[in-house]
Motif scaffolding. Structure first.
Motif, short mmCIF file in Angstrom:
data_model
loop_
_atom_site.label_atom_id
_atom_site.label_comp_id
_atom_site.label_asym_id
_atom_site.label_seq_id
_atom_site.Cartn_x
_atom_site.Cartn_y
_atom_site.Cartn_z
N ASP A 177 2.85 53.09 -8.36
CA ASP A 177 3.40 52.53 -7.44
C ASP A 177 3.09 53.07 -5.77
N TYR A 178 3.33 52.08 -4.92
CA TYR A 178 3.19 52.74 -3.61
C TYR A 178 4.59 53.34 -3.15
N ILE A 179 4.63 54.23 -2.69
CA ILE A 179 5.92 54.98 -2.41
C ILE A 179 6.13 55.15 -0.65
N VAL A 180 7.35 55.14 -0.40
CA VAL A 180 7.70 55.13 0.99
C VAL A 180 8.84 56.54 1.37
N PHE A 189 11.97 59.12 -2.11
CA PHE A 189 11.09 58.01 -1.93
C PHE A 189 11.67 56.75 -2.38
N PHE A 190 11.47 55.56 -1.71
CA PHE A 190 11.52 54.34 -2.12
C PHE A 190 10.08 54.17 -2.97
#
Lengths: 594, 594
Positions: A177-180, A189-190
């Motif tokens: 996943d890319y996390i935000v 994190f999103f």
């Protein structure tokens, strides 16, 4: 405001006064007259500047390539002998009465002509120049036509377009996943969605009936050949339809798409192949049906021969022995065959046995091969019959673990098909169905989901638990010319079945609760039977435009190293930004610019 | 497969055999007969189960609220006296011949009926139940109609839909960026776009002529009243059109939108107000023109009075003195006025002077106010004339720094308009134009861009440099009933002008190069005149559906604290994930679940 676009003008406009905007595509000075090919999104038109109007002429003389112009003038037929049949507006020209330079241009880093090859990094860095090329404009136009046609079909069929979040939670789709980082929730994190899978299932549970979305998806993968960190999916889900109904309506959509956008008539009914038949005949689950070659199983014949290379895999339940006939291949040279042997070795094959059929009528005397001695004549005659070999053919053999044979001989089939032009038809769609639910991973000693863990099996709970490895799923993939363009399944809509599948996948109760608790709960409140699929939009447009890469059909793609040379992303951020987010760099020393 | 949808059935289907799918909306047992209101996306239909078919009856008896059913039956007219005029299918009912329970349901956490108020956190946690409510289904349907109508208009007007990246680079739009760590580029981060502003400008430079996109935008803001971390924008850009042409085509689009989706006829031409006039008459740059009240400047009149509260601001170049007439307000009580005084104090007003006009014919004798003594009678008579005061009116006064007066009296105008129902018309669109380019920030002692730094001024380079504070921009906002629904501008298309604006904003050469180098470079290669705008889709749909919040028109919104209670995002991630990304938590101790 302009009266016309450049590329729209033709003989019918002759005598009309026009006002045009565009770019200087080319300027030629010829016989004391200046000719400018003016370009806009629709194409080119020739503008003529007469020395009789010295003021206009002087401005035209100062115009260079890629200057932006406003032109007022009169359409007239071109003089006899100067008509350009390669240009849509080639029968007419514009006699300029006024010219204004709206903006100047430095010499572009590469010419805007489509037919000049330019290094891709440079094209991406100056994408705004690259996109001016006719070929790229055409691809962007087809992409918008594709999206529009798909949307119209779905709108007309009562699918509701509904948006789902991009700031969401990780779901395991097989990639990173890319996390935000979240500023407002400490240490949380999103994740950017790998697909809106669970949201679309929620929408079905919410009674939305038919849903679609043209949606961006994100996967932080090691970038292989032609992947992008973000890509676009046409995502679809319906309630109360079974797999046959879904495949039927979806292939109608694809048929209309090809007919409307690129004027191609696809099969009135797409063939359907089971996973097993596809693997057996083509070695892959996304077969290119244009290629006329097929693998032929000969394990039965080879079980008793005194040739371990063949009899070993023939007697191994995980082994496979196949023949692949290449029509008119008997004149292949030693070197040709060596090259092909090298080719299959990439896929793990340890060799590439073959028989040349020099004369089919002459029995064993008509055959030529180092392996003939390893098996009785009768066996070879059976193989010739089974492969339908003719005089002048060549038969290749693959014998090994099934996965090695499938990969190597499947790839060889494709290569031979293209190299020897053994193709039929231009567009060959096929549905692949009846996939296994799981495959067994030797290394981790557990089952993996072949599609995803929300795919429904076609058997009962009891049968699934009794023999997970034998269970088939209600999944379907749409394959076009050897490329998977879409795939989906009927989903599980009962909590108990979903839990059973999690169990088989080794997802414990606690993990299931943490990751998918909301799904397990939602299934309790009247989840309708539902299923759907997703199409890879970039890939579909790539095929339809005959492009070599999905990068060519994305306006601003990333490079193979997941960077954007145009805006120079990703980039460093300030310490203050990180501090606000509650994170810091592990190696802040490496703080040079990327 | 079903033959019909529930809500579609009516008298014309009487006598037909149907197959339906749906949810048990309500079950009633009455006179030995079972009635189930079956619900799908289209609405409800009444299904009747007769005890004469005991098998079917027994299954129906076991069906509870929100069970998913498949029904076969016959449409018949309802018996006289049982017609339900509130139901689209209320003249008929389905006599069930077969019932199948496709899935069961536990008792939902709240009833699906629309008219029962439920706590919003609970609605969001069980959004799949909430979205089953008729009111929410209707909002989602209108949202899809809005998007579809806008797309069709733009498609038909040769705007190309083109996708731009979500993994990109920070650009300063006034809010914090969400950032995304990159695994492949050490210490570098992508930013999620606050808008595709620079990409759409690149597309214009690329000659794409007319572009649009329905696009997600991301802002990590402190969540005020009705903001979302991600929201949807209809983003538009065109080349070779000036602001008048852009406003003309856009208001045509909005007119068609309202006519087609909610059957509302908007003005044939939207009025245009300058920023200055809007501030002067309404105290805001997004005036609600339904409200019939206006501010009237009386600084001229108050300059010489012996009353510092008025004469101070009247003589201050940054001050403002206004009157606001409330028709038929003279019977407001002391308490009413005290409450309004409290209201304006929220906006910084230090008081709320007023005059009651008890008898306009009686001169000063007809007036009632504590402030009458502070100015000569002649001044008050002028004020009465200027505000057009009538017998029975009340006049409020605001005097302070202009921004305080504008905020306080602008808000008071809106409040009085609603409280006293002084509104006219249902929909009042207005363009606000001629904004200043910059405002001066006292604290940081520099100019800020009122729109964004890529907005073109309506004056020359020289005039801009000579007096940045006086320069107007070529920006335009579309305001509807006091809400800004869209805004945009003509952009700068010359490198020199863009650099000038960066200079005025205090963006140094190095910073400009690092952040916007690609834009400055792109402007050198034949950038056409271009401009565009963006509409807030969520806000537009909110207004069109009469919703109280944008959360009501987003399928899966975040809460006010930027979290999703449905999937429970944001969430913790593993240390391994962070390690791969080269980051770590500053306070890993706070590692409890969010």
């Amino acid at each position: 405001m302009r009266t016309h676009k450049c590329g729209e003008l033709n003989k019918h406009h002759s005598g009309q006064a026009v006002e045009l905007f565009g770019w200087v595509h080319r300027r030629r000075d010829h016989g004391g007259v200046i000719f400018i090919d003016l370009r806009d999104r629709t194409g080119l038109v020739q503008v003529v500047f007469d020395p009789d109007s010295p003021e206009t002429f002087a401005v035209a003389e100062s115009a260079r390539s890629e200057y932006v112009l406003s032109i007022k003038g009169l359409i007239r037929d071109r003089p006899a002998g100067t008509v350009n049949p390669n240009m849509h507006s080639g029968e007419i020209e514009v006699l300029a009465a006024r010219i204004e330079i709206l903006n100047e241009s430095e010499t572009p880093p590469f010419p805007v002509e489509s037919d000049i090859e330019v290094n891709e990094e440079l094209r991406l860095r100056y994408r705004y120049i690259d996109l001016r090329r006719t070929a790229m404009q055409e691809k962007m136009k087809i992409r918008r036509d594709v999206t529009r046609t798909l949307r119209n079909f779905l709108d007309d069929n009562e699918f509701f377009e509904i948006e789902t979040p991009y700031l969401t939670k990780a779901t395991p789709e097989g990639a990173r996943d890319y996390i935000v980082p979240s500023r407002t929730h400490e240490n949380a994190f999103f994740a950017l969605p790998q697909s809106p899978q669970l949201y679309k299932q929620m929408l079905m549970i919410a009674g939305m009936d038919r849903y679609y979305q043209v949606v961006r998806c994100f996967r932080d993968e090691d970038l292989r050949a032609d992947r992008q960190p973000e890509f676009t999916q046409l995502d679809i889900e319906t309630s109360f339809m079974d797999e046959n109904e879904i495949m039927t309506i979806m292939e109608e959509m694809i048929r209309q798409l090809f007919a409307k956008v690129i004027n191609v008539k696809l099969d009135a009914k797409f063939p359907r192949l089971t996973f097993q038949e596809s693997m057996s005949r083509f070695g892959v689950d996304r077969p290119d049906l244009r290629i006329l070659l097929e693998l032929v199983d000969i394990a039965e014949e080879m079980k008793a021969v005194d040739f371990k290379v063949f009899s070993g895999p023939a007697n191994d339940p995980d082994g496979r022995v196949v023949a692949l006939r290449l029509p008119r291949g008997s004149d292949l040279s030693r070197k040709d065959i060596d090259d092909l042997t090298k080719f299959v070795s990439i896929y793990g094959a340890k060799g590439l046995a073959y028989i040349k059929v020099n004369d089919r009528q002459a029995g064993m005397d008509g055959l030529q091969s180092p392996i003939l001695k390893f098996a009785p004549d009768a066996i070879w005659m059976k193989v010739l019959a089974k492969t339908n070999a003719q005089t002048g053919d060549l038969i290749f053999f693959g014998a090994d673990k099934a996965n090695v044979v499938n990969e190597a001989m499947g790839a060889l089939r494709v290569k031979l098909g293209h190299d020897f032009n053994l193709l039929e038809g231009e567009w060959k769609p096929v549905w692949v169905v009846d996939f296994p639910m799981f495959d067994w991973d030797e290394k981790s000693q557990r089952y993996n989901a072949i599609h995803h863990p929300f795919t429904a099996p076609s058997c009962s709970d009891e049968a699934l638990v009794a023999n997970p490895g034998a269970a088939l799923s209600r999944a379907y993939d749409l394959v076009l010319n050897g490329t998977e363009v879409g795939g989906g399944s009927i989903r599980i809509n009962r909590t108990a079945m979903q839990q059973t599948v999690f169990n088989i996948l080794g997802i414990g109760e606690e993990e299931a609760e943490e990751k998918f608790g909301f799904l397990l709960e939602a299934l309790k409140y009247g989840a309708p039977p539902h299923g759907g699929l997703a199409f890879g939009l970039d890939r579909l447009v790539m095929l339809m435009t005959g492009s070599a890469s999905i990068r060519d059909v994305i306006a601003f793609p990333k490079t193979q190293s997941a960077a954007c040379p145009l805006v120079n992303a990703p980039a460093l951020v300030t310490d203050e930004q990180l501090r606000e987010l509650g994170i810091r760099l592990i190696k802040p020393a490496g703080k040079e610019k990327v």
